[in-house]
Design a protein around this motif. Structure first.
Motif, PDB file in Angstrom:
ATOM      1  N   ILE A 106      -0.818 -19.108  53.864  1.00  0.00           N
ATOM      2  CA  ILE A 106      -0.232 -18.374  52.745  1.00  0.00           C
ATOM      3  C   ILE A 106       0.762 -19.241  51.978  1.00  0.00           C
ATOM      4  CG2 ILE A 106       0.969 -16.271  52.047  1.00  0.00           C
ATOM      5  CD1 ILE A 106      -0.245 -14.902  54.444  1.00  0.00           C
ATOM      6  N   ALA A 107       1.342 -20.234  52.622  1.00  0.00           N
ATOM      7  CA  ALA A 107       2.210 -21.171  51.903  1.00  0.00           C
ATOM      8  C   ALA A 107       1.409 -21.925  50.849  1.00  0.00           C
ATOM      9  CB  ALA A 107       2.860 -22.142  52.878  1.00  0.00           C
ATOM     10  N   VAL A 108       0.209 -22.360  51.211  1.00  0.00           N
ATOM     11  CA  VAL A 108      -0.658 -23.056  50.251  1.00  0.00           C
ATOM     12  C   VAL A 108      -1.096 -22.093  49.160  1.00  0.00           C
ATOM     13  CG1 VAL A 108      -2.879 -24.233  49.963  1.00  0.00           C
ATOM     14  CG2 VAL A 108      -1.442 -24.752  51.940  1.00  0.00           C
TER      15      VAL A 108
ATOM     16  N   HIS B 232      -6.700 -11.614  54.001  1.00  0.00           N
ATOM     17  CA  HIS B 232      -6.287 -12.623  54.990  1.00  0.00           C
ATOM     18  C   HIS B 232      -7.455 -13.568  55.281  1.00  0.00           C
ATOM     19  CE1 HIS B 232      -6.265 -13.931  59.235  1.00  0.00           C
ATOM     20  NE2 HIS B 232      -4.983 -14.118  59.060  1.00  0.00           N
ATOM     21  N   ASP B 233      -8.623 -12.992  55.542  1.00  0.00           N
ATOM     22  CA  ASP B 233      -9.796 -13.810  55.853  1.00  0.00           C
ATOM     23  C   ASP B 233     -10.208 -14.668  54.659  1.00  0.00           C
ATOM     24  OD1 ASP B 233      -9.801 -12.792  58.388  1.00  0.00           O
ATOM     25  OD2 ASP B 233     -11.484 -11.428  58.060  1.00  0.00           O
ATOM     26  N   PHE B 234     -10.141 -14.100  53.456  1.00  0.00           N
ATOM     27  CA  PHE B 234     -10.479 -14.864  52.252  1.00  0.00           C
ATOM     28  C   PHE B 234      -9.588 -16.096  52.141  1.00  0.00           C
ATOM     29  CE2 PHE B 234      -9.314 -15.900  47.878  1.00  0.00           C
ATOM     30  CZ  PHE B 234     -10.542 -16.277  47.365  1.00  0.00           C
ATOM     31  N   MET B 235      -8.277 -15.895  52.294  1.00  0.00           N
ATOM     32  CA  MET B 235      -7.351 -17.024  52.179  1.00  0.00           C
ATOM     33  C   MET B 235      -7.598 -18.045  53.289  1.00  0.00           C
ATOM     34  SD  MET B 235      -3.749 -15.375  50.828  1.00  0.00           S
ATOM     35  CE  MET B 235      -3.639 -14.019  51.976  1.00  0.00           C
ATOM     36  N   ALA B 236      -7.776 -17.567  54.507  1.00  0.00           N
ATOM     37  CA  ALA B 236      -7.984 -18.483  55.636  1.00  0.00           C
ATOM     38  C   ALA B 236      -9.263 -19.304  55.458  1.00  0.00           C
ATOM     39  CB  ALA B 236      -8.035 -17.696  56.945  1.00  0.00           C
ATOM     40  N   MET B 237     -10.300 -18.669  54.944  1.00  0.00           N
ATOM     41  CA  MET B 237     -11.583 -19.376  54.783  1.00  0.00           C
ATOM     42  C   MET B 237     -11.550 -20.342  53.601  1.00  0.00           C
ATOM     43  SD  MET B 237     -13.550 -18.403  57.219  1.00  0.00           S
ATOM     44  CE  MET B 237     -15.191 -18.819  56.700  1.00  0.00           C
TER      45      MET B 237
ATOM     46  N   LEU C 134      -9.033 -21.764  52.020  1.00  0.00           N
ATOM     47  CA  LEU C 134      -7.986 -22.785  51.946  1.00  0.00           C
ATOM     48  C   LEU C 134      -8.126 -23.875  53.003  1.00  0.00           C
ATOM     49  CD1 LEU C 134      -4.949 -20.564  50.993  1.00  0.00           C
ATOM     50  CD2 LEU C 134      -6.226 -22.136  49.545  1.00  0.00           C
ATOM     51  N   ARG C 135      -9.208 -23.834  53.758  1.00  0.00           N
ATOM     52  CA  ARG C 135      -9.458 -24.941  54.690  1.00  0.00           C
ATOM     53  C   ARG C 135      -9.743 -26.189  53.871  1.00  0.00           C
ATOM     54  NH1 ARG C 135     -13.368 -21.618  58.740  1.00  0.00           N
ATOM     55  NH2 ARG C 135     -11.695 -20.505  59.793  1.00  0.00           N
TER      56      ARG C 135
ATOM     57  N   GLU D 237     -12.226 -28.529  48.970  1.00  0.00           N
ATOM     58  CA  GLU D 237     -12.904 -29.605  48.234  1.00  0.00           C
ATOM     59  C   GLU D 237     -14.228 -29.108  47.662  1.00  0.00           C
ATOM     60  OE1 GLU D 237     -13.215 -32.723  51.134  1.00  0.00           O
ATOM     61  OE2 GLU D 237     -11.031 -32.930  51.273  1.00  0.00           O
ATOM     62  N   GLN D 238     -14.964 -28.347  48.470  1.00  0.00           N
ATOM     63  CA  GLN D 238     -16.247 -27.817  48.018  1.00  0.00           C
ATOM     64  C   GLN D 238     -16.048 -26.830  46.859  1.00  0.00           C
ATOM     65  OE1 GLN D 238     -18.479 -25.860  51.079  1.00  0.00           O
ATOM     66  NE2 GLN D 238     -20.295 -25.654  49.830  1.00  0.00           N
ATOM     67  N   LEU D 239     -15.048 -25.966  46.963  1.00  0.00           N
ATOM     68  CA  LEU D 239     -14.771 -25.015  45.887  1.00  0.00           C
ATOM     69  C   LEU D 239     -14.363 -25.732  44.606  1.00  0.00           C
ATOM     70  CD1 LEU D 239     -12.886 -22.184  47.801  1.00  0.00           C
ATOM     71  CD2 LEU D 239     -15.167 -22.063  46.790  1.00  0.00           C
ATOM     72  N   GLU D 240     -13.604 -26.805  44.732  1.00  0.00           N
ATOM     73  CA  GLU D 240     -13.214 -27.586  43.554  1.00  0.00           C
ATOM     74  C   GLU D 240     -14.448 -28.208  42.898  1.00  0.00           C
ATOM     75  OE1 GLU D 240     -10.937 -28.954  40.559  1.00  0.00           O
ATOM     76  OE2 GLU D 240     -10.299 -27.574  42.131  1.00  0.00           O
ATOM     77  N   ARG D 241     -15.382 -28.736  43.697  1.00  0.00           N
ATOM     78  CA  ARG D 241     -16.626 -29.298  43.139  1.00  0.00           C
ATOM     79  C   ARG D 241     -17.422 -28.209  42.420  1.00  0.00           C
ATOM     80  NH1 ARG D 241     -16.698 -32.109  47.973  1.00  0.00           N
ATOM     81  NH2 ARG D 241     -18.170 -30.669  48.924  1.00  0.00           N
ATOM     82  N   ILE D 242     -17.534 -27.031  43.034  1.00  0.00           N
ATOM     83  CA  ILE D 242     -18.264 -25.922  42.414  1.00  0.00           C
ATOM     84  C   ILE D 242     -17.597 -25.532  41.095  1.00  0.00           C
ATOM     85  CG2 ILE D 242     -18.811 -23.453  42.644  1.00  0.00           C
ATOM     86  CD1 ILE D 242     -19.186 -24.028  45.680  1.00  0.00           C
TER      87      ILE D 242
END
Length: 194
Positions: free
Chosen positions: A108-110, A158-163, A165-166, A171-176
């Motif tokens: 959550i800090a990120v 909670h699960d959305f953030m945890a998944m 923000l890994r 990196e994959q989300l940034e590429r998408i």
């Protein structure tokens, strides 16, 4: 909900079964991935006390009025993991997922920096820090809702953030994201050229 059922916890507390009350909390948290194993182990080593039973009972009976401070103080006095955000917030998140968030401070800090650039993550658990983390969660909830993906509750959030923000996933989300921007530009250029 069965192990922390208000009637069950109240009966155990009234009978002075403080070990059973603490065991109920431990067993619920041990059956999830919401708290690190070391924190669960520290909870198991906590001294069962009437004060801790009363705090767990108050949480079970009315999770909407969850008091992080009361639970934290009771855990501290019982030699438990009173500095674990997860141990302090996971029970409320499980009992009242529409209102309460299980705080994973590193995640959550990120996330806080993403949605609120001036966000300073609270390091130590406190009621004020919990309110700040809930503020981040509400921002993310609103943004996901605006995108058409509203979370079901705070556990879903909670699960959305945890998944997402890994490191590898980020990196994959940034590429998408970049690919979708490129595709949108190419489509706009094609429409302009036509």
């Amino acid at each position: 909900r069965e192990l922390l059922a208000p009637g069950r916890i109240a009966k155990l507390d009234e009978a002075g079964e403080h070990v059973a009350v603490l065991d109920a909390l431990h067993d619920v948290l041990a059956a999830t991935d919401l708290a690190p194993p070391a924190h669960i182990k520290a909870l198991a080593a906590t001294q069962p006390t009437p004060e801790l039973s009363a705090a767990i009972r108050a949480l079970a009976e009315d999770p909407d009025k969850f008091s992080l401070t009361s639970l934290q103080l009771a855990l501290a006095n019982a030699g438990g993991p009173a500095t674990s955000w997860q141990i302090l917030t996971a029970p409320a998140a499980l009992l009242a997922p529409a209102q309460h968030l299980c705080v994973r401070p590193n995640v959550i800090a990120v996330q806080g920096k993403v949605v609120m650039p001036a966000f300073n993550a609270p390091k130590r658990p406190s009621a004020a820090g919990y309110a700040r983390y809930l503020e981040v969660a509400r921002h993310v909830d609103e943004e996901l809702g605006e995108l058409g993906y509203p979370p079901l509750d705070m556990l879903d959030l909670h699960d959305f953030m945890a998944m997402t923000l890994r490191p590898g996933v980020r990196e994959q989300l940034e590429r998408i994201h970049l690919q979708s921007k490129d595709a949108a530009r190419a489509k706009a250029k094609t429409q302009t050229d036509a």
